[in-house]
Design a protein around this motif. Structure first.
Motif, PDB file in Angstrom:
ATOM      1  N   MET A   1       0.844  -1.192   0.000  1.00  0.00           N
ATOM      2  CA  MET A   1       0.000   0.000   0.000  1.00  0.00           C
ATOM      3  C   MET A   1       0.876   1.238   0.000  1.00  0.00           C
ATOM      4  O   MET A   1       1.984   1.225   0.537  1.00  0.00           O
ATOM      5  N   PRO A   2       0.440   2.326  -0.608  1.00  0.00           N
ATOM      6  CA  PRO A   2       1.234   3.557  -0.594  1.00  0.00           C
ATOM      7  C   PRO A   2       1.247   4.187   0.792  1.00  0.00           C
ATOM      8  O   PRO A   2       0.313   4.031   1.578  1.00  0.00           O
ATOM      9  N   TYR A   3       2.340   4.899   1.078  1.00  0.00           N
ATOM     10  CA  TYR A   3       2.498   5.582   2.361  1.00  0.00           C
ATOM     11  C   TYR A   3       1.931   6.995   2.251  1.00  0.00           C
ATOM     12  O   TYR A   3       2.201   7.718   1.286  1.00  0.00           O
ATOM     13  N   THR A   4       1.141   7.386   3.254  1.00  0.00           N
ATOM     14  CA  THR A   4       0.591   8.740   3.320  1.00  0.00           C
ATOM     15  C   THR A   4       1.262   9.489   4.460  1.00  0.00           C
ATOM     16  O   THR A   4       1.091   9.117   5.625  1.00  0.00           O
ATOM     17  N   PRO A   5       2.048  10.509   4.184  1.00  0.00           N
ATOM     18  CA  PRO A   5       2.718  11.252   5.268  1.00  0.00           C
ATOM     19  C   PRO A   5       1.692  11.820   6.242  1.00  0.00           C
ATOM     20  O   PRO A   5       0.687  12.412   5.816  1.00  0.00           O
ATOM     21  N   PRO A   6       1.893  11.662   7.551  1.00  0.00           N
ATOM     22  CA  PRO A   6       0.918  12.136   8.543  1.00  0.00           C
ATOM     23  C   PRO A   6       1.055  13.627   8.819  1.00  0.00           C
ATOM     24  O   PRO A   6       1.284  14.063   9.953  1.00  0.00           O
ATOM     25  N   LEU A   7       0.888  14.422   7.780  1.00  0.00           N
ATOM     26  CA  LEU A   7       1.138  15.864   7.894  1.00  0.00           C
ATOM     27  C   LEU A   7       0.184  16.535   8.874  1.00  0.00           C
ATOM     28  O   LEU A   7       0.598  17.382   9.674  1.00  0.00           O
ATOM     29  N   ASP A   8      -1.082  16.182   8.818  1.00  0.00           N
ATOM     30  CA  ASP A   8      -2.047  16.814   9.728  1.00  0.00           C
ATOM     31  C   ASP A   8      -1.702  16.495  11.185  1.00  0.00           C
ATOM     32  O   ASP A   8      -1.785  17.371  12.056  1.00  0.00           O
ATOM     33  N   GLN A 310      -0.601   2.102   8.974  1.00  0.00           N
ATOM     34  CA  GLN A 310      -1.271   2.390   7.715  1.00  0.00           C
ATOM     35  C   GLN A 310      -1.511   1.111   6.907  1.00  0.00           C
ATOM     36  O   GLN A 310      -2.584   0.916   6.323  1.00  0.00           O
ATOM     37  N   ALA A 311      -0.513   0.219   6.896  1.00  0.00           N
ATOM     38  CA  ALA A 311      -0.663  -1.034   6.152  1.00  0.00           C
ATOM     39  C   ALA A 311      -1.744  -1.908   6.766  1.00  0.00           C
ATOM     40  O   ALA A 311      -2.562  -2.523   6.048  1.00  0.00           O
ATOM     41  N   ALA A 312      -1.789  -1.981   8.099  1.00  0.00           N
ATOM     42  CA  ALA A 312      -2.781  -2.811   8.777  1.00  0.00           C
ATOM     43  C   ALA A 312      -4.191  -2.282   8.553  1.00  0.00           C
ATOM     44  O   ALA A 312      -5.143  -3.049   8.325  1.00  0.00           O
ATOM     45  N   LEU A 313      -4.348  -0.950   8.618  1.00  0.00           N
ATOM     46  CA  LEU A 313      -5.666  -0.361   8.412  1.00  0.00           C
ATOM     47  C   LEU A 313      -6.156  -0.605   6.986  1.00  0.00           C
ATOM     48  O   LEU A 313      -7.326  -0.943   6.761  1.00  0.00           O
ATOM     49  N   ALA A 314      -5.270  -0.452   6.018  1.00  0.00           N
ATOM     50  CA  ALA A 314      -5.655  -0.675   4.628  1.00  0.00           C
ATOM     51  C   ALA A 314      -6.126  -2.116   4.432  1.00  0.00           C
ATOM     52  O   ALA A 314      -7.124  -2.379   3.738  1.00  0.00           O
ATOM     53  N   TRP A 315      -5.422  -3.055   5.039  1.00  0.00           N
ATOM     54  CA  TRP A 315      -5.809  -4.461   4.945  1.00  0.00           C
ATOM     55  C   TRP A 315      -7.169  -4.691   5.623  1.00  0.00           C
ATOM     56  O   TRP A 315      -8.047  -5.367   5.084  1.00  0.00           O
ATOM     57  N   ALA A 316      -7.335  -4.127   6.821  1.00  0.00           N
ATOM     58  CA  ALA A 316      -8.565  -4.347   7.581  1.00  0.00           C
ATOM     59  C   ALA A 316      -9.781  -3.754   6.867  1.00  0.00           C
ATOM     60  O   ALA A 316     -10.907  -4.244   7.026  1.00  0.00           O
ATOM     61  N   LEU A 317      -9.588  -2.719   6.094  1.00  0.00           N
ATOM     62  CA  LEU A 317     -10.697  -2.103   5.357  1.00  0.00           C
ATOM     63  C   LEU A 317     -11.089  -2.912   4.122  1.00  0.00           C
ATOM     64  O   LEU A 317     -12.200  -2.773   3.609  1.00  0.00           O
ATOM     65  N   GLU A 318     -10.177  -3.766   3.651  1.00  0.00           N
ATOM     66  CA  GLU A 318     -10.415  -4.534   2.432  1.00  0.00           C
ATOM     67  C   GLU A 318     -10.768  -5.990   2.714  1.00  0.00           C
ATOM     68  O   GLU A 318     -11.593  -6.579   2.009  1.00  0.00           O
ATOM     69  N   TYR A 410       2.142 -13.283   7.738  1.00  0.00           N
ATOM     70  CA  TYR A 410       3.318 -14.147   7.879  1.00  0.00           C
ATOM     71  C   TYR A 410       3.887 -14.550   6.529  1.00  0.00           C
ATOM     72  O   TYR A 410       4.919 -15.193   6.451  1.00  0.00           O
ATOM     73  N   VAL A 411       3.189 -14.147   5.474  1.00  0.00           N
ATOM     74  CA  VAL A 411       3.623 -14.454   4.117  1.00  0.00           C
ATOM     75  C   VAL A 411       4.289 -13.213   3.546  1.00  0.00           C
ATOM     76  O   VAL A 411       3.728 -12.114   3.593  1.00  0.00           O
ATOM     77  N   GLU A 412       5.467 -13.383   2.988  1.00  0.00           N
ATOM     78  CA  GLU A 412       6.266 -12.221   2.593  1.00  0.00           C
ATOM     79  C   GLU A 412       5.643 -11.384   1.484  1.00  0.00           C
ATOM     80  O   GLU A 412       5.970 -10.213   1.336  1.00  0.00           O
ATOM     81  N   GLU A 413       4.734 -11.954   0.708  1.00  0.00           N
ATOM     82  CA  GLU A 413       4.226 -11.193  -0.437  1.00  0.00           C
ATOM     83  C   GLU A 413       3.452  -9.944  -0.024  1.00  0.00           C
ATOM     84  O   GLU A 413       3.342  -8.990  -0.798  1.00  0.00           O
ATOM     85  N   THR A 414       2.906  -9.913   1.193  1.00  0.00           N
ATOM     86  CA  THR A 414       2.209  -8.698   1.628  1.00  0.00           C
ATOM     87  C   THR A 414       3.192  -7.595   2.001  1.00  0.00           C
ATOM     88  O   THR A 414       2.825  -6.419   2.023  1.00  0.00           O
ATOM     89  N   GLY A 415       4.421  -7.950   2.356  1.00  0.00           N
ATOM     90  CA  GLY A 415       5.431  -6.963   2.726  1.00  0.00           C
ATOM     91  C   GLY A 415       5.328  -6.442   4.139  1.00  0.00           C
ATOM     92  O   GLY A 415       6.188  -5.669   4.580  1.00  0.00           O
ATOM     93  N   VAL A 416       4.285  -6.855   4.894  1.00  0.00           N
ATOM     94  CA  VAL A 416       4.112  -6.287   6.234  1.00  0.00           C
ATOM     95  C   VAL A 416       5.142  -6.835   7.214  1.00  0.00           C
ATOM     96  O   VAL A 416       5.522  -6.151   8.178  1.00  0.00           O
TER      97      VAL A 416
END
Length: 570
Positions: A1-8, A310-318, A410-416
């Motif tokens: 998933m793309p990274y979103t800088p936490p600017l706010d 951010q990666a965990a939230l993106a996964w949990a939403l999908e 636990y599978v490397e393809e997700t990159g988490v």
């Protein structure tokens, strides 16, 4: 998933939680206005999202390698580093007289946070250069400053820290690297150093090593250690990188993670070096760089926590699994209470750790701007907490991100899993977290706890002021601060061995209380979401401080009741 800088979130913390306005109000940093800060963070965030993050996975799967004595970094790293250097991001807080931006350390810390999230493997090079710039500016001769600072600040050259040897890890006083005077103001440095991050790379024209070594007849222990500047290539008459010095890389470590960052074994064979600071003052000079690095390493943990969240939230939403317990649920796993618990705790922990790190940076800037001993004491107090707690949170949140992903984590393809592997070393390098905790209960309480008590006074005053509007949040924070005050008084009365036995839980409890203070401030300044997140932290996470303080007061006797043989038998 793309990274979103936490600017706010960064802007909110600076404005409403950590008191960055005090830094802006000083003459030293008056130019660091809200507009300047916002523009700097936005541009750095863009660079992190568009240039650095796409290479994070590349660094993991195509590691740095050693070829014919030269370190080759992962594909794309050199080009990305070039953009970092050209943008001035190596030197956000470096002195302007040598080409730096001269902005507050607080803004540099926020930039480091985003870079760590985007690409920790590349950020380690930048981190070490920042620390070396500060050490050279503080301790080196004018001649060395004039040659090395402009090139380190521009990113044309990079810097390293050389402490560890095969027989001398945390016990730096056991090192054996030698420095022999050459009779012309230079020294011949001979020895082996291990675990040297970016000891060589193809990112830069020259690598500048700060090396701890012993002069002839130097006393044993840390008092006999001096600091030397040893470049990979000796500068020519114009100051450019010239002929090769007698410095080489004999191997790279094969690590659990952080594969994009080369960790080198360095060989010095009568290499030419220059003394930095006074003879026998090596540890004092190196501590300038180490303290800089300790805050930055804590921020590395926080950056990884952000990326993992951010990666965990993106996964949990999908990810859809089971029946939603909510009448208007989406069917994704984010609807489930335990997943929501994990995500909320991850976000609350990251916010609290980030607030502690930025508060430490504000104290450093206030010390720089005012010279006030109270700010110096606060910066010193918060540094080991920021380092240890930031990296503990990074590790814990990365592990939780894997849990949110379930089997796919636990599978490397997700990159988490990379987040967990990369951040694990942060709790070890730049002084293990146990050493940070011993520093906290030892040196940092040597003032009788004065600096910590002043901070607790502020926390309790803030909680008292919030009782009218947010009583359910304010009361637990006040009580936690009072519990920590009593434990601190107990700790001060103990001999060092007893303090050390409870040092780690004491540091963790202190961080928990500081996090509660930050969340309460955020709840007062923010809207409903800030209050809800503060509630998660204060009601679900802050209570752990009580058990931690009980551990801290348990003493050492029970630990030594078990012999090594007993431990083996158990």
């Amino acid at each position: 998933m793309p990274y979103t800088p936490p600017l706010d979130e960064l802007r909110f913390l600076l404005r409403d939680v950590v008191g960055f306005g005090r830094v802006q109000a000083t003459g030293r940093f008056a130019e660091a206005t809200d507009d300047v800060a916002a523009a700097a963070l936005a541009e750095a965030g863009r660079l992190c999202a568009e240039v650095l993050e796409p290479l994070r996975r590349v660094g993991d799967t195509q590691p740095a390698r050693l070829e014919n004595g030269v370190v080759r970094t992962p594909p794309g790293f050199a080009e990305a580093y070039g953009q970092v250097a050209r943008g001035g991001w190596v030197s956000v807080a470096a002195p302007p007289e040598h080409g730096g931006m001269g902005l507050p350390v607080t803004l540099q810390t926020a930039v480091n946070d985003m870079m760590s999230a985007a690409n920790l493997g590349l950020h380690t090079c930048i981190l070490l250069s920042q620390g070396q710039i500060e050490a050279i500016a503080a301790h080196a001769s004018d001649a060395l400053r004039s040659v090395y600072l402009p090139r380190l600040i521009s990113g044309e050259w990079s810097g390293t820290m050389n402490l560890t040897e095969p027989q001398a890890g945390s016990d730096v006083g056991a090192l054996t690297t030698r420095a022999e005077p050459n009779g012309d103001g230079t020294y011949a440095i001979t020895g082996r150093k291990i675990y040297i991050t970016y000891g060589d790379s193809d990112l830069v024209d020259n690598v500048v090593h700060l090396v701890l070594a012993r002069l002839p007849d130097a006393p044993a222990g840390t008092k006999g250690i001096s600091l030397f500047l040893v470049p990979k290539r000796l500068p020519d008459e114009s100051g450019a990188a010239g002929v090769a010095n007698a410095v080489s890389v004999s191997g790279l470590e094969h690590k659990m993670g952080l594969h994009g960052s080369p960790t080198c074994t360095m060989e010095y064979d009568c290499a030419t070096g220059w003394l930095v600071g006074e003879e026998g003052g090596g540890m004092a000079a190196m501590f300038t760089m180490m303290n800089n690095a300790r805050l930055a390493v804590g921020v590395q943990g926080i950056g990884v926590a952000e990326g993992a969240t951010q990666a965990a939230l993106a996964w949990a939403l999908e990810r859809r699994q089971g029946r939603s317990p909510l009448p208007d649920g989406t069917g994704a796993i984010v609807d489930h209470a335990d997943v929501r618990r994990m995500l909320a705790a991850m976000r609350a922990e990251t916010f609290a750790a980030r607030a502690i790190a930025l508060s430490c940076a504000v104290a450093i800037d206030m010390e720089t701007a005012t010279g006030a001993p109270e700010w110096a004491a606060r910066a010193a107090l918060l540094t080991p907490i920021a380092k240890a707690w930031g990296t503990e949170v990074g590790h814990a949140v990365a592990q939780e991100a894997i849990q949110v992903h379930g089997g796919m984590g636990y599978v490397e393809e997700t990159g988490v899993a990379q987040f967990a592997r990369d951040v694990r070393v942060a709790a070890i390098y730049e002084g293990t977290n146990g050493i940070q905790a011993m520093d906290l209960v030892g040196r940092k309480l040597a003032d009788g706890g004065e600096a910590l008590f002043r901070l607790l006074d502020e926390i309790e005053a803030g909680a008292e002021a919030a009782r009218g509007s947010l009583p359910a949040l304010a009361a637990p924070v006040w009580q936690a601060a009072e519990n920590l005050r009593e434990a601190t008084e107990w700790m001060i009365d103990q001999p060092l061995q007893e303090r050390y036995a409870g040092a780690v839980p004491f540091l963790h409890a202190t961080a928990r209380v500081l996090g509660g203070h930050a969340h309460l401030a955020a709840a007062l300044a923010g809207g409903e979401a800030r209050r809800a997140l503060a509630g998660v932290y204060i009601h679900r996470l802050l209570p752990a401080h009580d058990g931690l303080l009980a551990q801290a007061r348990a003493g050492s006797e029970g630990l030594y009741a078990l012999s090594p043989g007993d431990l083996a038998a158990a």
